[in-house]
Design an enzyme around this catalytic site. Structure first.
Site, short mmCIF file in Angstrom:
data_model
loop_
_atom_site.label_atom_id
_atom_site.label_comp_id
_atom_site.label_asym_id
_atom_site.label_seq_id
_atom_site.Cartn_x
_atom_site.Cartn_y
_atom_site.Cartn_z
N CYS A 167 0.87 -1.18 0.00
CA CYS A 167 0.00 0.00 0.00
C CYS A 167 0.90 1.23 0.00
O CYS A 167 2.07 1.13 -0.38
CB CYS A 167 -0.97 -0.02 1.18
SG CYS A 167 -0.18 -0.04 2.80
N ASN A 197 2.32 1.45 4.33
CA ASN A 197 2.64 0.17 5.01
C ASN A 197 2.34 0.24 6.51
O ASN A 197 3.05 -0.35 7.32
CB ASN A 197 4.10 -0.26 4.77
CG ASN A 197 4.40 -1.71 5.18
OD1 ASN A 197 5.51 -2.02 5.61
ND2 ASN A 197 3.44 -2.58 5.09
N CYS A 204 -1.43 0.77 7.35
CA CYS A 204 -2.87 0.48 7.48
C CYS A 204 -3.28 -0.78 6.71
O CYS A 204 -3.59 -1.81 7.30
CB CYS A 204 -3.71 1.66 7.01
SG CYS A 204 -3.47 3.17 7.97
N ARG A 205 -3.32 -0.69 5.37
CA ARG A 205 -3.89 -1.78 4.57
C ARG A 205 -2.98 -2.98 4.41
O ARG A 205 -3.40 -4.13 4.65
CB ARG A 205 -4.28 -1.25 3.18
CG ARG A 205 -5.45 -0.28 3.21
CD ARG A 205 -5.57 0.47 1.90
NE ARG A 205 -4.47 1.42 1.72
CZ ARG A 205 -4.25 2.15 0.65
NH1 ARG A 205 -5.08 2.03 -0.39
NH2 ARG A 205 -3.26 3.01 0.59
N SER A 206 -1.74 -2.76 3.97
CA SER A 206 -0.90 -3.93 3.68
C SER A 206 -0.48 -4.72 4.93
O SER A 206 -0.37 -5.95 4.85
CB SER A 206 0.31 -3.57 2.79
OG SER A 206 1.14 -2.63 3.39
N ASP A 257 -8.01 3.75 0.78
CA ASP A 257 -7.11 4.21 1.83
C ASP A 257 -7.92 4.67 3.04
O ASP A 257 -8.68 5.64 2.93
CB ASP A 257 -6.27 5.36 1.26
CG ASP A 257 -5.22 5.86 2.23
OD1 ASP A 257 -5.28 5.48 3.42
OD2 ASP A 257 -4.35 6.62 1.80
P1 4NP Z 1 -1.79 2.77 4.04
O1 4NP Z 1 -2.43 4.10 4.63
O2 4NP Z 1 -1.23 3.13 2.68
O3 4NP Z 1 -2.93 1.82 3.96
O4 4NP Z 1 -0.71 2.35 5.03
C1 4NP Z 1 -1.74 5.32 4.72
C2 4NP Z 1 -0.86 5.53 5.74
C3 4NP Z 1 -0.20 6.74 5.86
C4 4NP Z 1 -0.44 7.74 4.92
C5 4NP Z 1 -1.33 7.50 3.87
C6 4NP Z 1 -1.97 6.29 3.78
N1 4NP Z 1 0.17 9.00 5.04
O5 4NP Z 1 -0.14 9.89 4.26
O6 4NP Z 1 1.07 9.16 5.91
#
Ligand code: 4NP
Length: 155
Positions: free
Chosen positions: A7, A10, A12-14, A124
């Site tokens: 994602c 790294n 939240c989703r992955s 996201d």
């Molecule tokens: P992820 O979510 O891609 O599912 O881990 C996010 C985590 C952090 C950010 C964006 C999305 N950020 O902008 O810091």
């Protein structure tokens, strides 16, 4: 067989996908045959544990994310793994743009590409509420169950 879930951050989703898939692999008695990890296209959260909202929704379903630490996707992921599965189209485009010119073993695709899903994205959830994490859990869990069925035919 090695799979990398990817994602943006790294956190939240992955990490959730990694935890869910590892849980399903162990439940199926396939530990040692299917190796799972995760990474982000960005490096902002490298070294950080998963977002507490991901840890909470995982825990509510008996899935642990313990021991996970954020990292950015690296050339070695393309050389060493079989499948690199992106959560959304933007991640997929970044992964394709970063793909080393030669020596790649991995197939790069969307997690929700058929037959695991309808070709859509895992949204996201970072800037939303807890509800978004429940939705991510359901989407990713469904896709991982199908992925396992698919992989069992190959190993
Ligand atoms: P992820 O979510 O891609 O599912 O881990 C996010 C985590 C952090 C950010 C964006 C999305 N950020 O902008 O810091």
């Amino acid at each position: 067989m090695k799979i990398v879930f990817v994602c943006l951050g790294n956190i939240c989703r992955s990490p959730l996908a990694e935890g869910i898939m590892r849980h399903l692999v162990e439940k199926a008695g396939l530990r040692g045959q299917i190796d799972v990890c995760s990474a982000g296209t960005g490096a902002w959260h490298a070294g950080e544990p998963p977002d507490p909202r991901s840890t909470a929704v995982a825990g509510a379903h008996g899935v642990t994310l313990a021991g996970q630490s954020g990292r950015q996707v690296a050339d070695a992921d393309y050389f060493d793994s079989d499948l690199i599965l992106a959560m959304d189209q933007s991640n997929l485009e970044t992964l394709r743009a970063r793909q080393p010119r030669s020596g790649c073993k991995a197939q790069v695709a969307l997690l929700l590409a058929p037959p695991r899903g309808d070709g859509g994205e895992v949204p996201d959830p970072y800037y939303g509420g807890e509800r978004g994490f429940d939705d991510v859990y359901e989407l990713v869990h469904g896709a991982c169950e199908k992925l396992l069925v698919q992989l069992r035919l190959e190993i």
